[in-house]
Design an enzyme around this catalytic site. Structure first.
Site, PDB file in Angstrom:
ATOM      1  N   GLU A  73      52.730  31.302  40.587  1.00  0.00           N
ATOM      2  CA  GLU A  73      52.874  30.821  39.209  1.00  0.00           C
ATOM      3  C   GLU A  73      54.118  31.422  38.556  1.00  0.00           C
ATOM      4  OE1 GLU A  73      48.888  31.749  37.891  1.00  0.00           O
ATOM      5  OE2 GLU A  73      48.127  30.231  39.286  1.00  0.00           O
ATOM      6  N   GLY A 130      41.328  34.555  41.819  1.00  0.00           N
ATOM      7  CA  GLY A 130      41.638  34.087  40.475  1.00  0.00           C
ATOM      8  C   GLY A 130      40.372  33.682  39.738  1.00  0.00           C
ATOM      9  N   GLY A 131      40.123  32.386  39.690  1.00  0.00           N
ATOM     10  CA  GLY A 131      39.007  31.835  38.910  1.00  0.00           C
ATOM     11  C   GLY A 131      37.678  32.548  39.085  1.00  0.00           C
ATOM     12  N   ASN A 152      42.447  38.631  39.766  1.00  0.00           N
ATOM     13  CA  ASN A 152      43.612  38.255  38.954  1.00  0.00           C
ATOM     14  C   ASN A 152      43.112  37.370  37.818  1.00  0.00           C
ATOM     15  OD1 ASN A 152      45.980  37.323  37.875  1.00  0.00           O
ATOM     16  ND2 ASN A 152      46.607  36.124  39.679  1.00  0.00           N
ATOM     17  N   TRP A 153      43.026  37.976  36.632  1.00  0.00           N
ATOM     18  CA  TRP A 153      42.447  37.237  35.494  1.00  0.00           C
ATOM     19  C   TRP A 153      43.426  36.243  34.871  1.00  0.00           C
ATOM     20  CZ3 TRP A 153      39.885  42.064  32.734  1.00  0.00           C
ATOM     21  CH2 TRP A 153      38.856  42.547  33.553  1.00  0.00           C
ATOM     22  N   SER A 213      41.396  30.000  45.891  1.00  0.00           N
ATOM     23  CA  SER A 213      40.025  29.489  45.788  1.00  0.00           C
ATOM     24  C   SER A 213      39.001  30.300  46.587  1.00  0.00           C
ATOM     25  CB  SER A 213      39.975  28.005  46.175  1.00  0.00           C
ATOM     26  OG  SER A 213      40.785  27.239  45.291  1.00  0.00           O
ATOM     27  N   GLY A 233      43.612  27.631  42.649  1.00  0.00           N
ATOM     28  CA  GLY A 233      43.015  26.958  41.492  1.00  0.00           C
ATOM     29  C   GLY A 233      42.617  25.520  41.770  1.00  0.00           C
TER      30      GLY A 233
HETATM   31  P1  PGA Z   1      42.267  31.089  42.513  1.00  0.00           P
HETATM   32  O1  PGA Z   1      43.618  31.911  42.231  1.00  0.00           O
HETATM   33  O2  PGA Z   1      41.306  32.054  43.174  1.00  0.00           O
HETATM   34  O3  PGA Z   1      41.800  30.642  41.175  1.00  0.00           O
HETATM   35  O4  PGA Z   1      42.633  29.969  43.432  1.00  0.00           O
HETATM   36  C1  PGA Z   1      44.105  32.854  43.141  1.00  0.00           C
HETATM   37  C2  PGA Z   1      45.398  33.442  42.651  1.00  0.00           C
HETATM   38  O5  PGA Z   1      46.177  32.728  42.011  1.00  0.00           O
HETATM   39  O6  PGA Z   1      45.685  34.635  42.882  1.00  0.00           O
END
Ligand code: PGA
Length: 253
Positions: free
Chosen positions: A100, A236-237, A9-10, A215, A176
């Site tokens: 989000e 994500g990250g 997920n960018w 994370s 995140g």
């Molecule tokens: P993250 O995000 O890996 O940066 O914690 C995951 C997500 O929001 O899908």
């Protein structure tokens, strides 16, 4: 046997150059992986470019996911994009109910359910995100919260609709923040979710893939993905770094 799925997920990151580099890099790094299914979710603006890149021979094994849509197929919804539009671009998955979207854009369970339904109506697969806040975890209500979020959708569309859906358990406090749920914490919620679904439909409970998100990185992916009820990750990250994302995909292979 459930096929593991890793989705990058960018979020709101990337330029045309970065999209190209990421897709080409991930495609090259994962070409020999046989078992894991891999998808990338660029911004809606980059979907067309990503679709073109994923249609190439070298990246043909990558699937495409969208981060959002609006539930209506067309109409006066300034600034929005619909499921039929995404389908036309060869999108396979749509992330719905990400925290989000729920938090920053005030999406209610009802809105999430409508988006889930619209996604399936266009033949796409929703990745339904659910997860508790830190306060809810500390209050001991994690399981209750995620079941409520799941029920809000299944009450609207029926439990059988999970047959062609993916679930993602994403504890908000782990997103995140660098704080990952421990493998035990994650497995426990995944087990609760699967057992809950099994009460209505055992076949769906056995076949649905439940991803963990929050994370995930190259260092923790292996232990998370080795839990019996964890079928991959929503990343994500770490999905913005080719080598790290490829390493996560390898952990799921
Ligand atoms: P993250 O995000 O890996 O940066 O914690 C995951 C997500 O929001 O899908």
């Amino acid at each position: 046997m459930r096929r593991k799925l890793v989705v990058g997920n960018w979020k709101m990151h990337g330029s045309r150059t970065q999209v190209r580099q990421l897709i080409e890099g991930v495609a090259a790094g994962s070409v020999d992986l046989k078992k894991v299914e891999i998808a990338v979710a660029p911004t809606l603006l980059h979907i067309a470019l990503a679709a073109e890149l994923c249609a190439s021979e070298d990246a043909g094994h990558l699937k495409l996911a969208a981060q959002n849509l609006v539930a209506e197929p067309a109409g006066a919804f300034t600034g929005e994009v619909s499921a039929p539009m995404l389908a036309e671009y060869g999108v396979n998955y749509v992330i719905v109910g990400h925290c989000e979207r729920r938090g920053i854009f005030a999406e209610t369970d009802q809105v999430v359910a409508a988006k889930f339904k619209a996604t399936q109506a266009s033949g796409l697969i929703p990745i339904l995100c659910i997860g508790e806040s830190l306060a809810q975890r500390e209050a001991g209500t994690s399981a209750e919260v995620v079941l409520e979020q799941l029920n809000a959708v299944t009450d609207a569309v029926g439990i059988e609709s999970l047959q062609s859906a993916v679930l993602a358990y994403e504890p908000i406090w782990a997103i995140g923040t660098g704080k990952t749920a421990s493998k035990e914490q994650a497995q426990e919620i995944h087990r609760v979710l699967r057992e809950h679904i099994a009460k209505s439909n055992t076949a769906v409970a056995q076949s649905i893939r439940i991803l963990y998100g929050g994370s995930v990185n190259a260092a923790n992916a292996t232990e998370l993905f080795s839990q019996v009820d964890i079928d991959g990750g929503l990343v994500g990250g770490a999905s913005l770094k080719v080598e790290e994302f490829v390493s996560i995909c390898k952990s799921a292979d």
